[in-house]
Every structure is written in structure tokens, then in C-alpha cells.
Enzyme design. Structure first.
Site, PDB file in Angstrom:
ATOM      1  N   HIS A   1      -3.275  16.325  -1.066  1.00 25.76           N
ATOM      2  CA  HIS A   1      -3.715  16.291   0.332  1.00 25.76           C
ATOM      3  C   HIS A   1      -3.545  17.644   1.044  1.00 25.76           C
ATOM      4  CE1 HIS A   1      -3.902  12.086  -0.515  1.00 25.76           C
ATOM      5  NE2 HIS A   1      -4.170  11.739   0.732  1.00 25.76           N
TER       6      HIS A   1
ATOM      7  N   TYR B   1       0.829  -1.214   0.000  1.00 27.53           N
ATOM      8  CA  TYR B   1       0.000   0.000   0.000  1.00 27.53           C
ATOM      9  C   TYR B   1       0.859   1.258   0.000  1.00 27.53           C
ATOM     10  CZ  TYR B   1      -3.072   3.703   1.651  1.00 27.53           C
ATOM     11  OH  TYR B   1      -3.750   4.895   1.759  1.00 27.53           O
TER      12      TYR B   1
ATOM     13  N   ARG C   1     -12.963  24.679  50.426  1.00 27.95           N
ATOM     14  CA  ARG C   1     -12.730  23.440  51.159  1.00 27.95           C
ATOM     15  C   ARG C   1     -12.338  22.281  50.240  1.00 27.95           C
ATOM     16  NH1 ARG C   1     -17.555  20.435  53.649  1.00 27.95           N
ATOM     17  NH2 ARG C   1     -18.543  22.426  53.189  1.00 27.95           N
TER      18      ARG C   1
ATOM     19  N   GLU D   1     -12.099   4.664   5.197  1.00 20.57           N
ATOM     20  CA  GLU D   1     -11.762   5.181   6.523  1.00 20.57           C
ATOM     21  C   GLU D   1     -13.072   5.490   7.247  1.00 20.57           C
ATOM     22  OE1 GLU D   1      -9.187   8.382   5.379  1.00 20.57           O
ATOM     23  OE2 GLU D   1      -7.859   6.989   4.314  1.00 20.57           O
TER      24      GLU D   1
ATOM     25  N   ASN E   1       1.507  10.585   6.727  1.00 26.11           N
ATOM     26  CA  ASN E   1       0.769   9.613   7.527  1.00 26.11           C
ATOM     27  C   ASN E   1       1.348   9.606   8.940  1.00 26.11           C
ATOM     28  OD1 ASN E   1      -1.142   7.635   7.926  1.00 26.11           O
ATOM     29  ND2 ASN E   1      -0.568   6.488   6.097  1.00 26.11           N
TER      30      ASN E   1
ATOM     31  N   TYR F   1     -17.511  25.022  49.262  1.00 23.69           N
ATOM     32  CA  TYR F   1     -16.767  24.000  48.527  1.00 23.69           C
ATOM     33  C   TYR F   1     -15.608  24.565  47.715  1.00 23.69           C
ATOM     34  CZ  TYR F   1     -20.495  20.545  49.386  1.00 23.69           C
ATOM     35  OH  TYR F   1     -21.389  19.681  49.966  1.00 23.69           O
TER      36      TYR F   1
ATOM     37  N   PHE G   1      -1.732   5.064  12.715  1.00 26.57           N
ATOM     38  CA  PHE G   1      -2.004   6.476  12.428  1.00 26.57           C
ATOM     39  C   PHE G   1      -3.266   6.976  13.110  1.00 26.57           C
ATOM     40  CE2 PHE G   1      -3.604   3.752   8.974  1.00 26.57           C
ATOM     41  CZ  PHE G   1      -4.961   3.861   9.237  1.00 26.57           C
TER      42      PHE G   1
END
Length: 520
Positions: free
Chosen positions: A85, A55, A284, A413, A197, A281, A329
Site C-alpha cells: 500500500h 476481515y 459595508r 470500494e 486504515n 460592499y 474510515f
């Protein structure tokens, strides 16, 4: 002698990573890492030569993983990958984050499982060492299959595309290469994929968040102690015996810090026999609330350091006959703790807002709105409006990005982490908390002034005096935004922490009794 770190073979800590980014440490490739890189690169060559289907080396990407790419086109494939990309949008991320991306990517690649060339790694290191940092848009990663879009932008300058920042100026990468007489890198098979990647976008936001949240937590204890003094609260809830029977690490750590910060205070000792049974609170329960956030920080720190020393690209090259297309990834291991840390950080702001409100109510001997002449003067009425607005904004940012997943890549994906959003949101929350802390500090020092002539401890008095050097006592109304701005600067620069550490060291006071809660 200059300190150095061995990429690929050394153990990278958060502190070292930040030190490389700031120039305090130089990252180098030692012979062992060099050998690993070269061996992995040669294995990729064998894959191409033998036409072993792997791949991203001789196949298409994502849903095109079954499309065969001829040997003659394997290099063109990598160039196309970087260009196609690069789809990020929005403002550029901070330059430091982009530099951390370079550093963390080099360390991952140098471990020798990515099939990248030495010359490509050397060029990335050149960018780090010369502080010439690629411009990366903030949005566009879904945090799985790696932080594809941000990493593509990060490495466009290697091939003479995209933009870089040099000494505050943004210039085209092609112009930068010409200026330094450099040639664009010639990408080999797998190199483009190895570059884009990985989880380095998410990881770099996490690295910076660990440092920022640590400072926020350290500061919260100091200001919380000052607020308690201003409100004449009790230190009994910080007794170590109480926390030894519910021994959460963070809670015990915070209780110890508060107990030591307040020990032998004149203000505290002046009301030990008062008829107040217990505090609200927000005073405390500081150890329980601040401590729970400390536990979340500790978890984020641990997982971030694991990721810092991991290989997160795909496929992984063990040798030409042994490659694995896996899911290293995927950003989920960091997305979840980043979302958890976002909630933990927001709670530090929530409890600080409550203390501001408490100090403005006119209880426990304090004047209403912390002003001597309320009515004619609004005093510290409206700054608490700002903390209320900021804590509410933080609540809207607490929705976990990792709880959502939108399938991408034509369904290949089909589960993504959205961890890039988790990392960015955490920093937005931290931005707001630093302003909330500035406002609480404004209230706390004003409240302490109404307890004079009584004094607090040397550490807290030093903090009070430092603030008063920059922000005077409030007698009459003024533009409080100016005070908040000044105190915000003090918070962000860590000035209070430096003062506390100096006084503590001088007086042999051990505030932090567990090294696990340190960054370095």
C-alpha cells in the site's frame, strides 16, 4: 511541571493536538488506556486461535476479503499490507502534518477497538517524542478505506523501511533504527490494517487548516478595518442593533470586532457628517462576508474535533465474537466541510482584492494608485494584478473534490470521498490568501498615511506603526515584491495579531466576545 495528555481516554482538542506536535504537551498512555489496548489485542489473539473469519485478520483485503488466510500467514499478511500500500507519489507533506498524523493515530488506536499491541503504540510515541518523523508523499489517497497510501508510508519505519526526517535531514529508516539501537517492530495479526486504515491524513490537514484559517480570519478583520480607515468608510454598518435582527454567529462576531476596533477613531469622527450615503460592499458588508467565512470555520472546527476523538479504522473489535466491518474510515464527514472551508477562505481573498482596487482608484480624497506623483510613478498599480491572479487561482481550487468519486478496489470500494485532496487544496488557498493579505496591508497603511494628521484608534495605529517599521512610506516606485515579502512574513508570523492582543489587553478592550471562535 510538564503538561501531559492521556491518549485514548482524554478529550483531544485541536489546540492540544497542535501543542503535542510543538512539544508543549507530552502525550502519554495512562493505565486505563493501557488496559483497553491490551484487552483488544487479546481479543484479536482469540480470533486467530479460533479461526473466526474477520476481515483483515485472517482474510485478504479489499476485493480479496473472501480469501482465507491460514493462521501461520496472518503476520506476514500485515507486512505485505504495509509494503503493497506504500504507493504515494509527489513531494513529502510538511513534517508537522506527518507528526500530527502520528499523534491522531495514537489517540485513535489507544481507545482500544483496533487490536493493536502496546509495543507498537509505544514505538509510534517514541517517534513523536524524539521528533523523528516519517516521510510521507502528498498524493495517493482517495480518502476512503482510510488514507491507505499515506498511512502505509507513515508506518513503514516501524518495520525498518521507508524514510524519516531527523533534524531536517532525510535518512533511511533502517539507518535510523541502527543509530538508536532499535529493532524493527514485529507486527501481529490486524496491526498493519489498524495502522493504515483511518482518516489521519485528512484529519491532520484539517487540524492545521483550522489554525491557519483562524489566523487568516482574525487578520482579515484587522486589515479590513485599516482599509476602511484609509478609505474614510463608515462604521455605522457595524452597529450591533443591525446584526441583532439578522443574528448569524459569525456576522455578529465580526461586526463586534470592527465596531470595537474603530471606536473613537479621529479619522472616523472627522467625516461623520459627510454627504456619502453608503460605502461599497467590500467595506459595508465586511461582517456579512467575513462572518459567513467564520461560520464555515466554526463548522470545520466542530467536525474536526469530533473526528479527533473518533475511531476510524476497520474492522472494529468489541470482542472476539463481536466485530463489525463498517465504514468509519470513510472521509466524507471531513471532505465536505473542508471543501466548504476552501470556498469560505477564498472569499476572504476575493473581498480583500476588491478593497485593494478601491484604494487604488483615486476616490474619497486618495491619490490615484496611492502615489503622490502618478504618471512618472506607477505606484500601487501592479500589486493589485497579483491579488487578481491569486483570487482567480483560488477560484480554480474551489471545485469540491468531494463532489467526485472514482471506484477503486475492483468495485468493492465503489464510493470514495477524495477528502485528502480537499485538505491539501484548502492549504493551497490559504497560501495564496496570506499573500493577498500582505498586499492589502501594503495598500491600507499607505492610504492611512494620506489621512494624516488624523489618527485611528490605538490598536490600528499600533498595527500601522509596526508595518512602517518594516516597510517605509511609498514616495517613488521601488521593487514592491520586497515589501510584499516582508509583509507576508508579518502575516504568517501573526505579528499583527500579537500587537492587537497586547494593546487590547493593556486598554481593557474585549475584541472577541464569543469563546466559541477560539481554538484553545
Amino acid at each position: 511541571m510538564e503538561k501531559s495528555f492521556n491518549y485514548g481516554t482524554g478529550h483531544l482538542t485541536i489546540g492540544t493536538c497542535l501543542d503535542i506536535a510543538s512539544g508543549k504537551v507530552k502525550g502519554i498512555i495512562a493505565p486505563a488506556a493501557h488496559a483497553n489496548i491490551r484487552a483488544s489485542w487479546l481479543e484479536v489473539g482469540k480470533i486467530v486461535e479460533r479461526e473466526i473469519p474477520v476481515y483483515g485478520i485472517n482474510t485478504g483485503f479489499g476485493p480479496l476479503c473472501n480469501t482465507h488466510i491460514p493462521e501461520k500467514d496472518t503476520c506476514t499478511l500485515q507486512y505485505n499490507l504495509l509494503k503493497s500500500h506504500s504507493v504515494g507519489v509527489g513531494k513529502p507533506i510538511p513534517t508537522e502534518i506527518a507528526k500530527l498524523m502520528l499523534i491522531t493515530k495514537v489517540h485513535a488506536l489507544a481507545q482500544g477497538y483496533s487490536g493493536i499491541s502496546m509495543k507498537t503504540i509505544e514505538r509510534i510515541i517514541w517517534h513523536i517524542d524524539n521528533d523523528i518523523i516519517p516521510v510521507v508523499p502528498e498524493k495517493g489517497s482517495v480518502g476512503a478505506s482510510g488514507d491507505l497510501a499515506p498511512l502505509a508510508h507513515l508506518f513503514l519505519p516501524l518495520i525498518g523501511m521507508g524514510e524519516v526526517e531527523e533534524k531536517g535531514n532525510i535518512i533511511p529508516a533502517a539507518e535510523m533504527l541502527k543509530k538508536y539501537r532499535l529493532e524493527p517492530i514485529v507486527l501481529g495479526p490486524k496491526e498493519g490494517l489498524a495502522l493504515i486504515n483511518g482518516t489521519q491524513f485528512i484529519l491532520s490537514f484539517a487540524v492545521k487548516a483550522v489554525k491557519r484559517l483562524h489566523q487568516v480570519l482574525q487578520t482579515a478583520d484587522i486589515i479590513g478595518a485599516m482599509s476602511l480607515e484609509g478609505l474614510m468608510g463608515s462604521a455605522r454598518p457595524f452597529d450591533p442593533r443591525l446584526h441583532n435582527i439578522r443574528p448569524f454567529k459569525g456576522t455578529r462576531f465580526v461586526a463586534h470586532r470592527l465596531f470595537i476596533l474603530l471606536e473613537h477613531s479621529e479619522i472616523l469622527n472627522s467625516h461623520v457628517d459627510c454627504d456619502r450615503v453608503q460605502d461599497p460592499y467590500s467595506l459595508r458588508c465586511i461582517p456579512q462576508v467575513h462572518g459567513a467565512s467564520r461560520n464555515a470555520w466554526l463548522h470545520l472546527k466542530e467536525l474536526t474535533e469530533i473526528e479527533l476523538n473518533s475511531v476510524t479504522d476497520n474492522p472494529i473489535i468489541f470482542n472476539a465474537d463481536d466485530t463489525i466491518s463498517g465504514g468509519n474510515f470513510h472521509g466524507q464527514p471531513l471532505a465536505l466541510p473542508l471543501d466548504y472551508a476552501t470556498v469560505a477562505a477564498a472569499e476572504i481573498g476575493n473581498i480583500a482584492d476588491r478593497r485593494c482596487y478601491l484604494m487604488s482608484e483615486g476616490r474619497y480624497g486618495l491619490p490615484k494608485l496611492l502615489t503622490p506623483d502618478a504618471g512618472l510613478n506607477s505606484g500601487l498599480m501592479i500589486p493589485q494584478y497579483t491579488t487578481a491572479a491569486l483570487v482567480t487561482e483560488n477560484k480554480t481550487l474551489c471545485f469540491p473534490a468531494s463532489a467526485d468519486s472514482v471506484p477503486t478496489s475492483l468495485g468493492q470500494e465503489d464510493h470514495v470521498s477524495m477528502g485528502s485532496i480537499s485538505g491539501r487544496k484548502l492549504h493551497q488557498v490559504l497560501d495564496n490568501i496570506e499573500y493577498i493579505q500582505a498586499i492589502e496591508l501594503l495598500y491600507a497603511v499607505q492610504a492611512m498615511d494620506f489621512r494624516r494628521p488624523l489618527k485611528s484608534t490605538p490598536v490600528l495605529e499600533a498595527c500601522h506603526n509596526y508595518v512602517r517599521e518594516h516597510v517605509p512610506f511609498i514616495n517613488d516606485d521601488r521593487i514592491f515584491a520586497d515589501d510584499i515579502k516582508q509583509l507576508h512574513k508579518i502575516i504568517c508570523e501573526g505579528s499583527l495579531l500579537k500587537i492587537v492582543n497586547t494593546i487590547a489587553e493593556k486598554n481593557d478592550i474585549k475584541l472577541d466576545n464569543d469563546d466559541e471562535f477560539r481554538i484553545y
